[in-house]
Design a protein around this motif. Structure first.
Motif, PDB file in Angstrom:
ATOM      1  N   LEU A  81       0.793  -1.023  -0.021  1.00 28.21           N
ATOM      2  CA  LEU A  81       0.165  -0.029  -0.003  1.00 28.21           C
ATOM      3  C   LEU A  81       0.797   1.376  -0.069  1.00 28.21           C
ATOM      4  O   LEU A  81       1.676   1.490   1.126  1.00 28.21           O
ATOM      5  N   ARG A  82       0.558   1.982  -1.117  1.00 30.37           N
ATOM      6  CA  ARG A  82       1.578   3.469  -1.161  1.00 30.37           C
ATOM      7  C   ARG A  82       0.804   4.499  -1.641  1.00 30.37           C
ATOM      8  O   ARG A  82      -0.323   4.374  -2.319  1.00 30.37           O
ATOM      9  N   GLY A  83       1.123   5.732  -1.313  1.00 24.69           N
ATOM     10  CA  GLY A  83       0.475   6.829  -1.842  1.00 24.69           C
ATOM     11  C   GLY A  83       0.852   7.391  -3.135  1.00 24.69           C
ATOM     12  O   GLY A  83       1.740   6.850  -3.883  1.00 24.69           O
ATOM     13  N   ASP A  84       0.071   8.495  -3.457  1.00 26.41           N
ATOM     14  CA  ASP A  84       0.122   9.084  -4.799  1.00 26.41           C
ATOM     15  C   ASP A  84       1.587   9.127  -5.321  1.00 26.41           C
ATOM     16  O   ASP A  84       2.403   9.972  -4.404  1.00 26.41           O
ATOM     17  N   ALA A  86       3.945   6.893  -6.031  1.00 24.50           N
ATOM     18  CA  ALA A  86       4.901   6.013  -5.328  1.00 24.50           C
ATOM     19  C   ALA A  86       5.495   5.228  -6.621  1.00 24.50           C
ATOM     20  O   ALA A  86       5.273   5.508  -7.908  1.00 24.50           O
ATOM     21  N   ARG A 105     -12.057   4.679   0.974  1.00 25.88           N
ATOM     22  CA  ARG A 105     -11.560   4.394   2.181  1.00 25.88           C
ATOM     23  C   ARG A 105     -12.657   4.562   3.366  1.00 25.88           C
ATOM     24  O   ARG A 105     -13.218   5.316   3.329  1.00 25.88           O
ATOM     25  N   VAL A 131      -7.740   5.131  -7.320  1.00 26.80           N
ATOM     26  CA  VAL A 131      -6.640   4.017  -6.844  1.00 26.80           C
ATOM     27  C   VAL A 131      -6.156   3.554  -8.197  1.00 26.80           C
ATOM     28  O   VAL A 131      -6.915   3.417  -9.202  1.00 26.80           O
ATOM     29  N   VAL A 161      -1.735   1.969  -5.051  1.00 24.31           N
ATOM     30  CA  VAL A 161      -1.595   3.125  -4.945  1.00 24.31           C
ATOM     31  C   VAL A 161      -2.855   4.233  -4.685  1.00 24.31           C
ATOM     32  O   VAL A 161      -3.921   3.714  -5.407  1.00 24.31           O
ATOM     33  N   TRP A 162      -2.823   4.808  -3.788  1.00 30.32           N
ATOM     34  CA  TRP A 162      -4.258   5.677  -3.744  1.00 30.32           C
ATOM     35  C   TRP A 162      -3.969   7.254  -3.937  1.00 30.32           C
ATOM     36  O   TRP A 162      -2.753   7.630  -3.323  1.00 30.32           O
ATOM     37  N   ALA A 163      -4.668   8.039  -3.980  1.00 28.86           N
ATOM     38  CA  ALA A 163      -4.707   9.558  -3.804  1.00 28.86           C
ATOM     39  C   ALA A 163      -5.762  10.001  -3.116  1.00 28.86           C
ATOM     40  O   ALA A 163      -6.799   9.601  -3.280  1.00 28.86           O
ATOM     41  N   GLU A 164      -5.738  11.183  -2.451  1.00 29.45           N
ATOM     42  CA  GLU A 164      -6.612  11.964  -1.896  1.00 29.45           C
ATOM     43  C   GLU A 164      -7.753  12.388  -3.068  1.00 29.45           C
ATOM     44  O   GLU A 164      -7.146  12.877  -4.183  1.00 29.45           O
ATOM     45  N   ILE A 251      -3.967  10.541 -10.210  1.00 31.70           N
ATOM     46  CA  ILE A 251      -3.117   9.716  -9.419  1.00 31.70           C
ATOM     47  C   ILE A 251      -2.150   9.279 -10.623  1.00 31.70           C
ATOM     48  O   ILE A 251      -2.339   9.133 -11.415  1.00 31.70           O
TER      49      ILE A 251
END
Length: 256
Positions: A81-84, A86, A105, A131, A161-164, A251
């Protein structure tokens, strides 16, 4: 589950655990022989064993191929699991498939799943966001395996990978959102893309009702995907991937 059922599940899970630790894929013929009698229920048992050894689960993937089919469930382990923005490397992945999806989420605990108004109340507990799922497998030729073997190997999940979410003036469409996917700036997918199996929020609700305490259950702060909008597309090392879902935002991820 008695010991005669448990032993093959534990044995297959041990092979997947070793493949993850060593980075060496299980030969397809060996996996198919070892998992020849694996049921969907057994596949979930394998997932649980792998998660106990290498977890915890930090996210989940779900989805269904058609409205009248049940959803599948697979954990995304902590390392994936990693953020935007990544980066995933060719050293840690045997291959890199890309799927742009709608995720949800969980921001606060869900109401009881048996509540008549569960779906209505659940809507206020989640945030939809864009995502990108990374597809990889611990078995050779993993895209050609049986449904049970794919499911046992966390439905070919290599990472998430996820982004706000970013407000862009559009209301998110959970059935057929306008989507854009680019590899190194080259447009690969553009336009309305249907969510497999119907409405993404309905798929989330089905997942929430189905997961129970599997791999620790679905907890606040975790994310669940709902099915690929773009199909499974493989990229080579050195590729930057950029996605956009109208109403949710952009993303990106790089495969190096």
């Amino acid at each position: 589950m008695d010991a005669s059922e448990r032993d093959p599940i534990d044995a297959f899970a041990a092979r997947l655990i070793e493949a993850r630790r060593s980075g060496r894929r299980i030969p397809r013929a060996q996996a198919e022989a070892a998992g020849s009698d694996l049921t969907i229920g057994g596949a979930y048992g394998v997932q649980a064993s792998v998660c106990r050894a290498l977890g915890p689960a930090r996210a989940f993937k779900t989805g269904r191929k058609a409205l009248d089919l049940p959803v599948i469930v697979a954990p995304v382990l902590e390392s994936g699991l990693r953020g935007d923005g990544a980066v995933f490397s060719a050293r840690e992945l045997g291959g890199c498939g890309i799927e742009l999806e709608i995720g949800f989420r969980l921001d606060r605990p869900l109401p009881p799943v048996e509540a008549e108004d569960f779906a209505e109340r659940a809507r206020g507990c989640v945030t939809p966001l864009p995502v990108i799922e990374i597809i990889d497998g611990r078995i050779e030729a993993f895209t050609e395996l049986s449904d049970a073997l794919k499911l046992a190997d966390n439905q070919m999940n290599g990472g998430l990978v996820w982004a706000e979410p970013q407000a862009d003036g559009a209301t998110p469409d959970f059935v057929q959102p306008v989507t854009d996917l680019r590899f190194d700036g080259r447009q690969i997918v553009s336009g309305p893309c249907p969510v497999p199996g119907g409405d993404a929020f309905d798929i989330f609700v089905a997942f929430a009702r189905a997961i129970g305490d599997h791999c620790g259950g679905f907890q606040p702060g975790q994310i669940v995907t709902t099915g690929s909008l773009t199909g499974m597309l493989f990229v080579e090392p050195g590729t930057r991937i950029e996605g956009r879902i109208e109403g949710l935002g952009t993303i990106s991820v790089s495969y190096e």
